[in-house]
Every structure is written in structure tokens, then in C-alpha cells.
Design an enzyme around this catalytic site. Structure first.
Site, PDB file in Angstrom:
ATOM      1  CB  VAL A 281     -20.849  25.884   2.313  1.00 39.40           C
ATOM      2  CG1 VAL A 281     -22.366  26.047   2.271  1.00 39.40           C
ATOM      3  CG2 VAL A 281     -20.348  25.979   3.735  1.00 39.40           C
ATOM      4  CD  GLU A 286     -25.849  21.706   1.067  1.00 42.01           C
ATOM      5  OE1 GLU A 286     -26.418  22.538   0.353  1.00 42.01           O
ATOM      6  OE2 GLU A 286     -24.653  21.389   0.924  1.00 42.01           O
ATOM      7  CG  ASP A 328     -53.381 -16.793  -6.436  1.00 45.66           C
ATOM      8  OD1 ASP A 328     -53.362 -17.868  -7.068  1.00 45.66           O
ATOM      9  OD2 ASP A 328     -54.181 -16.557  -5.518  1.00 45.66           O
ATOM     10  CG  ASP A 639     -54.917 -14.659  -0.908  1.00 47.04           C
ATOM     11  OD1 ASP A 639     -54.342 -15.657  -0.422  1.00 47.04           O
ATOM     12  OD2 ASP A 639     -55.784 -14.750  -1.802  1.00 47.04           O
ATOM     13  CG  ASP A 643     -50.256 -17.146   0.972  1.00 47.96           C
ATOM     14  OD1 ASP A 643     -49.879 -18.323   0.838  1.00 47.96           O
ATOM     15  OD2 ASP A 643     -51.270 -16.683   0.435  1.00 47.96           O
ATOM     16  CG  ASN A 705     -21.561  19.787  -5.838  1.00 54.13           C
ATOM     17  OD1 ASN A 705     -22.178  20.771  -6.256  1.00 54.13           O
ATOM     18  ND2 ASN A 705     -22.007  19.045  -4.854  1.00 54.13           N
ATOM     19  CD  GLU A 708     -20.423  24.631  -7.680  1.00 54.52           C
ATOM     20  OE1 GLU A 708     -20.161  24.413  -6.476  1.00 54.52           O
ATOM     21  OE2 GLU A 708     -21.577  24.688  -8.118  1.00 54.52           O
TER      22      GLU A 708
END
Length: 898
Positions: A281, A286, A328, A639, A643, A705, A708
Site C-alpha cells: 500500500v 496510487e 499568421d 482563423d 484552416d 518508494n 522503503e
């Protein structure tokens, strides 16, 4: 029984809805109708409630397994541990809810930023409002590229064609009319005087009255069939999900190994099961999806504050890889504040600033009055605002080029309001990129009907047979044609945009044909042939002051800027040189040049050329395809309705927010609210910053992690007492994987971010270098933890105190690493990461509270630490830093040298 809207005349519709076609609804009446009928929206998916989000935190298999193990532990009498684990899981779930709720709100804010808009008449003024605020009775203005915001009964239609395939399945655009249809029970596809919500205007202009909104529209009635499926996330989110699955598999494998080794050494089954599941866990990231969504969504909101509205989250990732920006000229690189600078009329050039109403009587310029009349009337601007007197306040919605001509007419003393009131409007042929011109037709009081045209010089020269000189039409000789082209070239070299203005008398038969054009959308008569050329107008549109620096900044970041414009090549080249895109001697290619190039030649051209002039939307598409074939990651601005293919083909389609059409905005991944090139560069910088924050967060989370897991694996393999208990593992998951990790995702960008080359688009999130860093840092965390644990254990301090020291060493090392991951600007200073600073301070304070407050310390099996223990922890961490910052680089250099 009321007749269908399509069977009613325009006057009947206006009377039924109590609206004036020229004034529209008043703001007060529109507000009342909005409150009465509700917003103009379709049913949407309801967001999950807080309760649903909370329960979803316990749907993970590992969390459910841990809960089951906790229940078993409680039944065996270990109620203290069981209660602690449940409390930590609830706190962890609350943090998950906070992250997901914030992500949901951020995404909702993103959707509001990119909400569609509509142009309506309110109190005789044209205003742009959110489409959701359109009400029944609103007078809605339509032009090519607009997405229809409600079901409308047309009251004006000039060459209007609408693409209705989303509603009727008809693949070809449908011509529209105004006249009522007598037959009842017509299917939607035959209701030629109606346009419907969600359909798209592809040609012409029109005006309609909203007769149905929201769920009462034709689209609203089938909304349950049109709800979009749940998105699959961005490519980045999908790669992170895949990474998450790999990490989960690896963590579970290591946890099973620890569980098996512990059992082999004779450790109790319940202890090993609880420790193994708790480690799983704690080690499984998560929170990764939620934090990534938050970082993406909040980054997009920051872009919004910088005027870049991201419509698709995937664009954020791609922005960091952009190598070419195709921009442009007008409005993007320039200010889009057109001013008439020079006129060429009656064979003479004259400065616009020198003109006044007295100029109309100047015998040298008898053509000025006719030029002023064309400037005053040949446009698609709202007539209510055009008719304002000089000095009256009023907004200028619409094309700045047309407003520049209107201001020129005012300066000449042309009475615009008088013209509008006395001259009868007959017809309009809207501007189209293919024709590069527009025409309006008027009948002066008691006079011959006239067609007024304006457009590109070469387009009007090709359609002209005479020139207006000395107050009359004279043949357009080759010498006169050459003089017009010569003046255009001179003005173009000065960076001026040059337009030609022309007119021609109309016969009554042509007028009747034009009047059929509006209601029926029939083919236009040849009124744009045999024109009488009146003169040229040179318009100045100065570059935006911030663009030159932005172009330089983009170049430093390895991004090439290419100007793509419909303007004359001389005008384009002059502006490009002024903003630093083009240097002296570099070539400018035109659309005609592109037509003569093969695909291979075009690919070679896009590598060397940085300005393309007189291009059409078709040329834009070819340019994008050629650049992508050369391996470039292309951002393309656009625009117009045409296009859209180029915007969709580009890696990042960018539409204009002010001048862009709904179709262009719909096809684009990003919209510029201010139409500014500098905003694109700012968005690229923000995109890079977001990606950097995500990688920084992943680096921290996986390194923690790894530390650990490695600590527990080494202890199990060496048959040592476990340095960390199940509750301590879960507590670390809450303290270090929570707020500090989120703070890293919200950190500022590195100062030199825009001096680095673009990231390769296919580059993995976990590069070899990053994986090496994670492994090294995980080993360092493990070393610090085990060093502190074994030091106190060998001193005879007892397992509980040794565990507390190991636990504290790991927590503090991880919190310190969070600050280090942010980089040199982590301090709470201007430009630093205040959220991370306070998150680390808060987490450290909470951890110390659990050490020194007896009721809390017992929950984690911790004891207060004395000075000697703190010295051991400090020495372990400092020695680990020494190994990481000095020994490891030295060892790496030695390996590389040999």
C-alpha cells in the site's frame, strides 16, 4: 395551433417573439428570458459526489486486502494497531478525495474557459456572449466558420450555406433562404429557412432569430444519443498509467519476496502478512493519476491566465516538444490595429494624415469621394456601430481592416449615418479566400445601383477594365496597370498592407438577380467583373512590441518561427525582418511558388524558408505535412473555416480567439484569447514547465518508494528485525507521498527552461538517466534508514528506539529530497515554491508531534528521541549526502574514463 417556424414570414416570427430585428433584445429582457427558460445547454454528466469519491479510494485491491488483514489483527486482540491502520487509511482516502476533487474542479474550470460563444444583437449593439446565454428571441449573427448556437429562423441570408451532417446526415452543405415555406411536415433537411444548433456555417453570412434553445432544440431532443464517451486521457496520462501498472507489478513482486523470506526465517505469519500488504500500500503510487491530472489542469489554468486557452490536455504535452511555430502575420505578429497611411488615387499618392473633409473638393483628387463611399459601405461590420459620429464612443467588433477604412471615410467627411439611412442596401457577396475580395451593392437615392468591391490588388486588377480618373471611367491601360503594381510594391516594402477599391454600375436585371441571391442562395451574377478601379489604400499594422523578444526567446529554445500569411510577399518580408524572423537576403516564397514545387522540393523549401506569403488554407495544409515529414513538431495558427484541415493536421492547432471562427476553434487544440504570437511562446514555456513538474514529482515519488521497499528487502534478506512497522510504512505514505509530492507538481519552472532544446516527442517518461537517479536515491534512503537503525541497535538502545530513529531518518531524508527535487529556487522567495515549503514544514511538524506527544507516539510504536539519537540520524543523512554528491560522481567519472 401555431404554424411551424419555417412556415411563418419574418414579420410573423418577429411579432411572435416580440423582438426588433435591428435592435435585438434589451439586456433586461434577455436576462428575464434566461431566468425563465434556463441556459442554452444540453444535458451533461453529473460530477461524482464527495461521498462517491471517498468510497472509490477503497476500491483498490491492496487497500481492501489491508483492511481485511486489519480486521483479522483486531480479532486477534491487536486493536491498537488495527485502529491506527484504519485511521491512516481514512486520512489517506481524505487526501485522495482532496486531490481528485481539486482535479475535477480544475477540469471544469478548463471547460468553462473553452466554452463556445455567439454574436448577438443586444440593445442595437453587436456583443459576443457565451452560447449558453443565448435565449429565445435573440437576434444571432452568423458568418462562415460559425457553429450555430441555437435553433434559428433565418431573417437574412447572403450566399449562406450550412453543413448539417451532424443532424441530418447530409454530407453536402445546404443553401439557405429567408422566405417562408408553405408545405407543412417538412423534414429537417428541407427546412431551408432554418439553421439548427450544432451545425456549421461554411459560406456566406446571415442573421437569425433564436426560436429554441437547450433541450428544446432539435439537437437537444436527441442529446441522449450524442453524449460523448468517457475520454481515454492524454498520451501522457496513458503512459503514466502504464508506468503505474509496471510499478505495481514490481512492488507486489518485492512484497511477496519479503513475505516469503520472512516466513522462511520463521517470522510470524500475521506479522509478515500485515507488513507485506502495508508495504504494498505504501509503495504503490496510487496518487500518481490524481496528481498528474491536477498538475495538467492547474497548468492549463495558468495558461488561461496568460491568454492561451487549451481545449485538449494532450496539447500540453506536445507543446513541450514543439520545434516549429507557423504564425499568421496580421493580428498574431502585428497589433491588428489598422490605420490608413497612404492613398493612391487619381494617379497620385497622398498621406492619409493630410486628408480632411476639405480634401473632397480638392481638384487634384476628384476620385476621393467615390473612394470614401466605398470605404464607408463595403464591409461586413454592424451598421449600428459604423453609423456613430466621429468622437462618439463605441466598440469596434469585427475586422480591424474594415474599421480602418471606415475611419478613413469619417476623416474624409463622409457622413456614414446619412449614407446608411438614404442608400438602399441590395446585396452582399461576402469575402472568400478563393476570391480574395468582397462586394456590396447599394442604390443611392434616385441613382443607378452600384456594386462596391475591395480586396487584394492583383485580384481586383484582374477583374477591372477601367480606372476612375478625373471623375470618370477611363480605360485601364497597361501603363496604368503597371503604375498600380509599382505603387503596391513601394508600399509593400514599407510593410504596409495594400487594398484596392473599385466599383461598377449595375443593371436592373442584375439587381433582381442579386436580390434572389439573398433568400435563395442562388449563384451570384457576374457583378465582380468589368470593375472600375478607384484607388489603393496602404494600411499600417505595426508589429506587437513583445513579438521580437518572443521570436528570439523561441529561437533560444530551439524553436523556429515561420510566417504564413495571405499578404503580399513584400509586406510579409518587411514585417518579418522587423520582428527578427527574416534576415536580409533570405527568400520569401508565395503560394504560386508552392504550387510549382513537388513534395520533395517542398520538404527542402520548408527547411530553409521562413516566410510564406499569398498562401491559401490549402497551402497551409501542405506546409504542415511537409514539416511533419521532416520530423518537425508543428504548431500552426489559423482563423478561417478553411484552416480547419491544417489545424487538425498540425501537432498543435492554434486558433485565434478574437478573429477566429467557431470551426477553427473547434479544430484547434489551443485558442489564443489575445491572438498574440508571444502567447504561443508563453504557452510552450508553460507546457515545458508542466512536463518538468510531472517528471520531478515522479522522480521524488518513485525514489521514496524504492527506498522503503529496498530497506525492508535488505532487512528481510539479512534476517534483521524490520526497521519499520506496518503502521509506520502507512504513515510515511501519508506524510511524504501526500502534500510534498503535490507541492512538487506545482513548482515553478527552471530559469533556463527556455534555453534548452525541445524534448523529443517519443522520449519516455523514465529515461535511463532518470531511472539511475531513482535507483541511486532509493539506495541512499535505504542506507540512511539502515545506518540509523543498526547504529542504535548496536548501542543496545532497543528495537523500539532504533525503529523510531530509522523511521525518522527516512521521513526527514525524503522531505529534504522533496526540497532538493525542486531545485535551487525552492526557498520561500519570490518565484519559489511556497506550497512545497509549507507542505514540507507541515509534514515535519506533524511527524515530530507523533514522536513527542505520548498518546500519538503509541499509535506508531514510536518513542521520543534524545540528542544522541538525533546526532546519529543527522550523521547518517549527511554521510548519505556525501556518498550521493561526492563519491558517486567520482566513481562515475572513473568508470567513464576507463
Amino acid at each position: 395551433m401555431r404554424k411551424p417556424w419555417y412556415a411563418m414570414s419574418v414579420s410573423e416570427v418577429l411579432q411572435a417573439l416580440k423582438v426588433d430585428a435591428e435592435q435585438g433584445l434589451s439586456p433586461r429582457l434577455a436576462g428575464e428570458r434566461l431566468r425563465r427558460y434556463g441556459s442554452n445547454t444540453l444535458p451533461q454528466r453529473c460530477p461524482p459526489t464527495l461521498g462517491r469519491l471517498f468510497l472509490a479510494q477503497f476500491e483498490d485491491v491492496t487497500v481492501l486486502t489491508l483492511l481485511a488483514a486489519t480486521v483479522v489483527s483486531g480479532l486477534l486482540g491487536e486493536w491498537s494497531d488495527a485502529a491506527t491502520i484504519v485511521c491512516i487509511l481514512v486520512l489517506n482516502a481524505c487526501l485522495g478525495v482532496f486531490q481528485e476533487y481539486r482535479a475535477e474542479r480544475a477540469l471544469e474550470a478548463l471547460q468553462r474557459l473553452s466554452a463556445p460563444e455567439a454574436r448577438v444583437l443586444r440593445g442595437k449593439k453587436e456583443v459576443r456572449i457565451p452560447a449558453a446565454e443565448v435565449v429565445v428571441g435573440d437576434v444571432v449573427l452568423l458568418e462562415a466558420g460559425d457553429r450555430v448556437p441555437a435553433d434559428l429562423r433565418l431573417i437574412e441570408a447572403w450566399s449562406l450555406q450550412v453543413e448539417e451532417s451532424a443532424l441530418t446526415g447530409e454530407s453536402h452543405p445546404v443553401s439557405k433562404q429567408v422566405e417562408p415555406l408553405a408545405k407543412e411536415g417538412l423534414p429537417l433537411g428541407e427546412q431551408a429557412n432554418m439553421v439548427f444548433l450544432g451545425t456549421v456555417v461554411v459560406r456566406g453570412r446571415g442573421k437569425g432569430i433564436a426560436v429554441a434553445t437547450g433541450t428544446h432544440t432539435q439537437m437537444g431532443r436527441i442529446a441522449h444519443l450524442l453524449r460523448e464517451a468517457e475520454g481515454n486521457g492524454t498520451p501522457l496520462q496513458r503512459r503514466l498509467a502504464h508506468l503505474g501498472r509496471l510499478v505495481v507489478a514490481g512492488c507486489l513482486a518485492v512484497c511477496l519476496a519479503i513475505f516469503a523470506v520472512g516466513l522462511a526465517y520463521g517470522r510470524p505469519l500475521r506479522e509478515m502478512f500485515l507488513t507485506g500488504v502495508s508495504l504494498a500500500v505504501a509503495a504503490i503510487p496510487e496518487g500518481l493519476p490524481a496528481v498528474v491530472t491536477i498538475v495538467l489542469a492547474l497548468g492549463v489554468q495558468r495558461m488561461g491566465r496568460r491568454q492561451a486557452i487549451v481545449r485538449r490536455l494532450a496539447a500540453v504535452e506536445t507543446l513541450g516538444s514543439a520545434t516549429v511555430i507557423c504564425a499568421d502575420k496580421t493580428g498574431t505578429l502585428t497589433q491588428n490595429r489598422m490605420r490608413a497611411r497612404v492613398l493612391f488615387v487619381d494617379g497620385r499618392k497622398v498621406e492619409a494624415a493630410a486628408l480632411s473633409p476639405r480634401s473632397l473638393s480638392d481638384p487634384r483628387f476628384p476620385g476621393l469621394r467615390r473612394l470614401g463611399e466605398i470605404a464607408a459601405l463595403c464591409h461586413a461590420l454592424p451598421r449600428g456601430q459604423v453609423g456613430l459620429k466621429e468622437g462618439e464612443e463605441g466598440e469596434e467588433p469585427g475586422d480591424p481592416t474594415e474599421w480602418a477604412l471606415v475611419r478613413l471615410a469619417r476623416a474624409l467627411g463622409i457622413r456614414l449615418r446619412e449614407l446608411q439611412e438614404n442608400w438602399e442596401f441590395l446585396a452582399e457577396l461576402p469575402f472568400e479566400a478563393e476570391r480574395r475580395m468582397m462586394t456590396v451593392c447599394y442604390r443611392p437615392p434616385g441613382g443607378v445601383p452600384l456594386a462596391f468591391s475591395k480586396g487584394a490588388v492583383d485580384a481586383l486588377l484582374a477583374r477591372s477594365r477601367a480606372v476612375f480618373s478625373g471623375g470618370r471611367a477611363e480605360p485601364l491601360t497597361e501603363e496604368r496597370r503597371a503604375s498600380f503594381l509599382r505603387v503596391q510594391e513601394e508600399l509593400g516594402r514599407q510593410g504596409l498592407r495594400v487594398l484596392a477599391l473599385a466599383f461598377r454600375p449595375l443593371s436592373e436585371e442584375e439587381v433582381r438577380s442579386l436580390q434572389r441571391l439573398g433568400p435563395g442562395g442562388e449563384a451570384a451574377p457576374p457583378v465582380e467583373e468589368r470593375l472600375i478601379l478607384v484607388g489603393l489604400v496602404g494600411l499600417n499594422d505595426p508589429p506587437r512590441p513583445e513579438v521580437k523578444e518572443a521570436v528570439s526567446k523561441a529561437a533560444a529554445a530551439g524553436i523556429r518561427t515561420i510566417m504564413v500569411t495571405g499578404d503580399h510577399p513584400l509586406t510579409a518580408g518587411a514585417v518579418a525582418r522587423e520582428v527578427g524572423i527574416l534576415t536580409e537576403g533570405e527568400e520569401v516564397l508565395t503560394g504560386m511558388d508552392l504550387d510549382e514545387l513537388s513534395e520533395q522540393q517542398l520538404r527542402a523549401a520548408v527547411k530553409r524558408c521562413r516566410v510564406f506569403a499569398r498562401v491559401t488554407p490549402r497551402h497551409k495544409l501542405r506546409l504542415v505535412q511537409a514539416l511533419k515529414a521532416e520530423g518537425e513538431v508543428v504548431a500552426m495558427t489559423g482563423d478561417g473555416v478553411n484552416d480547419a484541415p491544417a489545424l487538425q493536421e498540425a501537432d498543435i492547432g492554434i486558433a485565434m480567439g478574437r478573429t477566429g471562427t467557431d470551426v477553427a476553434r473547434g479544430a484547434a487544440a489551443m485558442v489564443l484569447a489575445d491572438d498574440n504570437y508571444a502567447t504561443i511562446v508563453a504557452a510552450v514555456e508553460e507546457g515545458r514547465s508542466i512536463y518538468q513538474s510531472i517528471r520531478r514529482f515522479i522522480r521524488y515519488l518513485l525514489a521514496c518508494n524504492a527506498g522503503e521497499v529496498l530497506t525492508m528487502l535488505i532487512a528481510a534478506a539479512a534476517n534483521l528485525p524490520f526497521p519499520l512497522t506496518a503502521t509506520q510504512l502507512l504513515w510515511m505514505n501519508l506524510v511524504t507521498d501526500g502534500l510534498p509530492a503535490l507541492g512538487l507538481g506545482m513548482g515553478p519552472a527552471d530559469p533556463d527552461l527556455m534555453r534548452q532544446p525541445p524534448r523529443a516527442p517519443g522520449e519516455p517518461i523514465l529515461t535511463r538517466r532518470l531511472m539511475a537517479t531513482i535507483a541511486k536515491q532509493g539506495a541512499l534512503f535505504s542506507f540512511c534508514t539502515l545506518a540509523a537503525f543498526l547504529s542504535l541497535l548496536l548501542q543496545g538502545q532497543g528495537e523500539e528506539k532504533a525503529r523510531t530513529a530509522a523511521f525518522t531518518a527516512l521521513v526527514l531524508a525524503q522531505l529534504a529530497y522533496a526540497l532538493r527535487c525542486q531545485g535551487p529556487r525552492w526557498l520561500w522567495t519570490r518565484g519559489g515554491n511556497a506550497f512545497l515549503f509549507w507542505a514540507v514544514l507541515f509534514s515535519a511538524g506533524v511527524h515530530l508531534a507523533f514522536l513527542y506527544l505520548p498518546p500519538l507516539a503509541g499509535l506508531l510504536h514510536a518513542v521520543p528521541l534524545d540528542l544522541g539519537s538525533w546526532l546519529v540520524i543527522g550523521a547518517a543523512i549527511l554521510f548519505g549526502v556525501f556518498l550521493s554528491d561526492f563519491c558517486w560522481p567520482w566513481l562515475r567519472r572513473q568508470i567513464q574514463d576507463h
